[in-house]
Design a protein around this motif. Sequence first.
Motif, short mmCIF file in Angstrom:
data_model
loop_
_atom_site.label_atom_id
_atom_site.label_comp_id
_atom_site.label_asym_id
_atom_site.label_seq_id
_atom_site.Cartn_x
_atom_site.Cartn_y
_atom_site.Cartn_z
N ASP A 32 8.03 -5.31 -11.56
CA ASP A 32 6.60 -5.37 -11.28
C ASP A 32 5.97 -4.00 -11.59
O ASP A 32 6.41 -2.98 -11.08
N PRO A 33 4.93 -3.96 -12.44
CA PRO A 33 4.29 -2.68 -12.79
C PRO A 33 3.75 -1.91 -11.57
O PRO A 33 3.83 -0.68 -11.53
N ALA A 34 3.23 -2.62 -10.58
CA ALA A 34 2.71 -1.94 -9.38
C ALA A 34 3.84 -1.28 -8.60
O ALA A 34 3.67 -0.19 -8.04
N VAL A 35 5.01 -1.91 -8.59
CA VAL A 35 6.18 -1.35 -7.91
C VAL A 35 6.66 -0.11 -8.65
O VAL A 35 6.97 0.92 -8.03
N GLN A 36 6.69 -0.17 -9.97
CA GLN A 36 7.11 0.99 -10.76
C GLN A 36 6.16 2.16 -10.56
O GLN A 36 6.59 3.32 -10.47
N LYS A 37 4.87 1.86 -10.45
CA LYS A 37 3.88 2.92 -10.22
C LYS A 37 4.08 3.56 -8.86
O LYS A 37 3.99 4.78 -8.71
N LEU A 38 4.38 2.73 -7.85
CA LEU A 38 4.62 3.25 -6.50
C LEU A 38 5.88 4.11 -6.47
O LEU A 38 5.91 5.16 -5.82
N ILE A 39 6.91 3.72 -7.20
CA ILE A 39 8.14 4.51 -7.29
C ILE A 39 7.83 5.88 -7.91
O ILE A 39 8.29 6.91 -7.43
N GLN A 40 7.03 5.88 -8.99
CA GLN A 40 6.67 7.15 -9.63
C GLN A 40 5.90 8.05 -8.67
O GLN A 40 6.13 9.26 -8.62
N LYS A 41 5.01 7.45 -7.88
CA LYS A 41 4.24 8.22 -6.91
C LYS A 41 5.16 8.84 -5.87
O LYS A 41 5.01 10.01 -5.50
N LEU A 42 6.15 8.07 -5.40
CA LEU A 42 7.11 8.59 -4.41
C LEU A 42 7.98 9.69 -5.00
O LEU A 42 8.28 10.68 -4.34
N GLU A 43 8.39 9.52 -6.24
CA GLU A 43 9.22 10.53 -6.91
C GLU A 43 8.43 11.83 -7.09
O GLU A 43 8.96 12.91 -6.90
N CYS B 195 24.75 -6.83 -3.36
CA CYS B 195 23.69 -7.82 -3.14
C CYS B 195 23.47 -8.63 -4.42
O CYS B 195 23.60 -8.10 -5.51
N LEU B 196 23.12 -9.89 -4.26
CA LEU B 196 22.91 -10.75 -5.42
C LEU B 196 21.58 -10.47 -6.12
O LEU B 196 21.50 -10.48 -7.34
N LEU B 197 20.54 -10.20 -5.36
CA LEU B 197 19.21 -10.03 -5.91
C LEU B 197 18.93 -8.56 -6.23
O LEU B 197 19.17 -7.68 -5.41
N ARG B 198 18.42 -8.32 -7.44
CA ARG B 198 17.97 -6.96 -7.78
C ARG B 198 16.60 -6.76 -7.15
O ARG B 198 15.71 -7.58 -7.33
N ALA B 199 16.45 -5.67 -6.42
CA ALA B 199 15.18 -5.41 -5.73
C ALA B 199 15.02 -3.93 -5.45
O ALA B 199 15.99 -3.17 -5.44
N VAL B 200 13.78 -3.56 -5.23
CA VAL B 200 13.44 -2.23 -4.73
C VAL B 200 13.14 -2.43 -3.25
O VAL B 200 12.32 -3.28 -2.90
N VAL B 201 13.84 -1.70 -2.40
CA VAL B 201 13.64 -1.83 -0.95
C VAL B 201 12.85 -0.62 -0.49
O VAL B 201 13.35 0.50 -0.50
N PHE B 202 11.60 -0.86 -0.12
CA PHE B 202 10.74 0.21 0.38
C PHE B 202 10.90 0.30 1.89
O PHE B 202 10.95 -0.72 2.58
N THR B 203 10.98 1.51 2.41
CA THR B 203 11.00 1.74 3.85
C THR B 203 9.64 2.28 4.24
O THR B 203 9.18 3.28 3.68
N SER C 31 14.81 2.48 -1.97
CA SER C 31 16.17 2.44 -2.50
C SER C 31 16.28 1.23 -3.41
O SER C 31 15.44 0.34 -3.37
N LEU C 32 17.31 1.20 -4.23
CA LEU C 32 17.53 0.09 -5.15
C LEU C 32 18.70 -0.74 -4.66
O LEU C 32 19.68 -0.20 -4.14
N GLN C 33 18.60 -2.04 -4.83
CA GLN C 33 19.72 -2.92 -4.48
C GLN C 33 20.01 -3.81 -5.67
O GLN C 33 19.14 -4.09 -6.49
N PRO D 43 0.83 -1.22 0.00
CA PRO D 43 0.00 0.00 0.00
C PRO D 43 0.86 1.26 0.00
O PRO D 43 1.82 1.37 0.76
N ALA D 44 0.51 2.21 -0.85
CA ALA D 44 1.28 3.44 -0.98
C ALA D 44 1.32 4.23 0.32
O ALA D 44 2.31 4.89 0.62
N GLY D 45 0.28 4.15 1.13
CA GLY D 45 0.24 4.88 2.39
C GLY D 45 1.23 4.39 3.42
O GLY D 45 1.55 5.08 4.37
N TRP D 46 1.72 3.18 3.25
CA TRP D 46 2.69 2.62 4.19
C TRP D 46 4.10 3.13 3.93
O TRP D 46 4.93 3.13 4.83
N VAL D 47 4.40 3.52 2.71
CA VAL D 47 5.78 3.74 2.26
C VAL D 47 6.18 5.20 2.38
O VAL D 47 5.43 6.09 1.99
#
Length: 110
Positions: A78-89, A57-65, A49-51, A41-45
């Motif tokens: 993941d399209p939902a993750v990309q959308k959340l990144i755009q919202k944060l930006e 790190c071995l795994l490519r991931a988006v780490v949400f705080t 950061s990117l790893q 949920p966008a309200g949680w984030v």
Amino acid sequence: MALRLLLPLLLLAAALLIYPARGISSQASDCCLKNSQRNIPAGWVKSYSLQGPETGCLLRAVVFTTRKNKKLCASPTDPAVQKLIQKLEKKKGSSGAPRRKAPRQKRQRT
């Protein structure tokens, strides 16, 4: 005689092998081992950061705080993750000075 010469060289080689290994282990950070399959949920984030291999790190991931300072790992493709990144930006870009509402104009009665 050969043993006197060989022993210091072996000790030196062992020291050189051990020394860089210490530096590598202290460089390790908290890495995601797998990505979550759930929608975040966008309200949680509050940030992300990117790893990946460039961060040690071995795994490519988006780490949400989250707002509670929890780390959530997600797939960067993941399209939902990309959308959340755009919202944060977008939020980060507009978070300069606090916005003030324009004063309301009084309507004149006629």
